[in-house]
Design an enzyme around this catalytic site. Structure first.
Site, PDB file in Angstrom:
ATOM      1  N   GLY A  12     -39.715   8.540  37.874  1.00  0.00           N
ATOM      2  CA  GLY A  12     -38.593   8.941  36.831  1.00  0.00           C
ATOM      3  C   GLY A  12     -38.832  10.394  36.479  1.00  0.00           C
ATOM      4  N   GLY A  15     -37.443  12.571  33.170  1.00  0.00           N
ATOM      5  CA  GLY A  15     -37.323  12.599  31.582  1.00  0.00           C
ATOM      6  C   GLY A  15     -38.104  13.435  30.956  1.00  0.00           C
ATOM      7  N   THR A  83     -43.887   6.484  34.935  1.00  0.00           N
ATOM      8  CA  THR A  83     -43.238   6.895  33.518  1.00  0.00           C
ATOM      9  C   THR A  83     -41.939   6.372  33.471  1.00  0.00           C
ATOM     10  OG1 THR A  83     -42.113   8.778  34.151  1.00  0.00           O
ATOM     11  CG2 THR A  83     -44.555   9.201  33.979  1.00  0.00           C
ATOM     12  N   LYS A 173     -41.830  -2.464  25.369  1.00  0.00           N
ATOM     13  CA  LYS A 173     -43.015  -1.613  25.550  1.00  0.00           C
ATOM     14  C   LYS A 173     -44.220  -2.603  25.585  1.00  0.00           C
ATOM     15  CE  LYS A 173     -41.049   2.540  25.931  1.00  0.00           C
ATOM     16  NZ  LYS A 173     -41.100   2.945  27.390  1.00  0.00           N
ATOM     17  N   PRO A 198     -48.363   6.975  23.586  1.00  0.00           N
ATOM     18  CA  PRO A 198     -47.782   8.074  22.572  1.00  0.00           C
ATOM     19  C   PRO A 198     -46.805   7.461  21.692  1.00  0.00           C
ATOM     20  CG  PRO A 198     -46.616   8.058  24.621  1.00  0.00           C
ATOM     21  CD  PRO A 198     -47.494   7.001  24.824  1.00  0.00           C
ATOM     22  N   MET A 200     -44.063   9.148  18.484  1.00  0.00           N
ATOM     23  CA  MET A 200     -42.975  10.015  18.692  1.00  0.00           C
ATOM     24  C   MET A 200     -43.340  11.388  19.406  1.00  0.00           C
ATOM     25  SD  MET A 200     -40.341   8.627  17.201  1.00  0.00           S
ATOM     26  CE  MET A 200     -39.218  10.058  17.464  1.00  0.00           C
ATOM     27  N   PHE A 238     -41.325   6.371  11.695  1.00  0.00           N
ATOM     28  CA  PHE A 238     -42.652   6.392  12.349  1.00  0.00           C
ATOM     29  C   PHE A 238     -43.438   7.526  12.190  1.00  0.00           C
ATOM     30  CE2 PHE A 238     -40.001   3.815  15.508  1.00  0.00           C
ATOM     31  CZ  PHE A 238     -41.039   2.506  15.314  1.00  0.00           C
ATOM     32  N   TYR A 305     -50.368   3.570   7.245  1.00  0.00           N
ATOM     33  CA  TYR A 305     -51.387   3.375   8.380  1.00  0.00           C
ATOM     34  C   TYR A 305     -51.849   4.704   8.838  1.00  0.00           C
ATOM     35  CZ  TYR A 305     -47.213   3.953  10.844  1.00  0.00           C
ATOM     36  OH  TYR A 305     -45.899   4.393  11.534  1.00  0.00           O
TER      37      TYR A 305
END
Length: 345
Positions: A12, A15, A83, A173, A198, A200, A238, A305
């Site tokens: 990929g 990306g 990826t 995911k 990871p 964002m 997030f 969090y």
């Protein structure tokens, strides 16, 4: 460590994150074979990585989830960095359009390696903080997430017709990452795996951008805070972020470090809000202040969090860039692209 003479397959390669993973390996002297969906995409990668053309080669894989789709691509390489992940914008059926492609997109690559290349010893997989986060717990003040946490959602829950898009995406995911570890446990291949998680991802692009209306999701979010189209500071959904260059570096270090076999790494610089991003843009680019929402500049970080990144910092030696550096570099690049495209504000 130099990768001279070694060849890795990076799936990929066009990306946003993958382009920086390519850079991290190419800079160290590795030969990189990367999968793309078409010849046109290969040409774009050649443009963005033009100084490494003698180290770059391509394999066309139209669908990452296709059985045997990577059989040719994996032949003759020393390692694999996976990826590529199916990215679907409008999902009619969570299971068919999101969950199955994500899981199969990972397991099919592993099957191809096991069948066709016994020399591969290490596979690094791009996962996500989505596979760690428990969405049901909300902001979860007082909780510190680590690599020991897993998103508890089940396949059945995520496959339900009424499961919201973000819930199904996070589940895809988690299920893909779990499937990778399960595959190794069950089939005992010659390789071991490492996953990078990871949240964002921001920072400058290393892939070809010829149209600012077709940016990847996270880049578009930032660009819209500096082109006048976003009038209010958006709500942060997030609260964790990381610079894309650090994600690229984490992949190559995980690949090279024997101790990271079988490990997962939470790859984040820490907490942030969109308000902080607007503050950086307004401070560093005063001439565009009228285009960036002001919001409430002194707003404190909400009680959410937190994360413990001791593992990636000590085992892989990653030092994370600051939010200011990441957003600044991103904005400088957007301004350059605007100039090239003749966009004026």
């Amino acid at each position: 460590m130099s990768g001279k003479g070694k060849t890795v397959l990076i799936t990929g390669g066009s990306g946003f994150v993958a382009a920086h993973v390519l850079n991290a390996f190419l800079e160290r002297g590795y030969n990189v074979r990367t999968t793309v969906r078409s010849e046109a995409t290969a040409e774009n990668v050649k443009k963005s990585h033009s100084k490494y053309l003698d180290q770059l080669s391509f394999a066309i894989v139209k669908d990452v989830a296709l059985p045997g789709g990577h059989d040719e691509a994996v032949k003759g390489v020393d390692g694999v960095i996976h990826t590529a992940s199916p990215f679907v914008l409008s999902v009619e059926d969570n299971e068919r359009d999101l969950l199955q492609p994500a899981v199969r997109g990972t397991t099919e690559v592993l099957k191809s390696i096991q069948k066709h290349n016994p020399n591969v010893k290490r596979v690094v997989i791009t996962s996500s903080f989505a596979s760690i986060l428990d969405l049901n717990k909300g902001l979860r003040p007082g909780h510190t997430y680590t690599e020991k946490d897993w998103n508890p959602i089940s396949y059945e829950e995520a496959a339900k017709k009424d499961a919201p898009g973000p819930v199904a995406y996070c589940a895809s995911k988690k299920l893909a990452e779990k499937a990778a570890f399960d595959y190794v446990a069950e089939h005992n291949p010659n390789f071991n795996i490492t996953t990078i998680c990871p949240p964002m991802v921001y920072g400058p692009t290393a892939h070809t951008v010829s149209d600012l209306s077709k940016l990847n999701t996270s880049a578009a979010e930032i660009y819209h805070l500096m082109d006048g189209s976003q009038k209010e500071v958006p709500a942060t959904s997030f609260y964790l972020w990381v610079d894309v260059r650090d994600v690229g570096e984490a992949h190559v270090r995980a690949y090279e470090n024997p101790a990271s076999a079988g490990q997962r790494y939470l790859c984040t610089a820490g907490r942030y809000t969109f308000q902080q991003i607007c503050n950086v843009l307004r401070k560093d680019f005063p001439e565009r202040r009228h285009l960036t929402p002001e919001g409430n500049p002194n707003e404190p970080l909400p009680d959410t969090y937190d994360v413990d990144t001791t593992k990636i910092r000590t085992e892989l030696g990653i030092k994370f860039r600051s939010l200011e550096e990441s957003i600044h570099d991103m904005a400088v690049e957007f301004i350059q692209i605007e100039k090239q495209l003749g966009i004026k504000h």
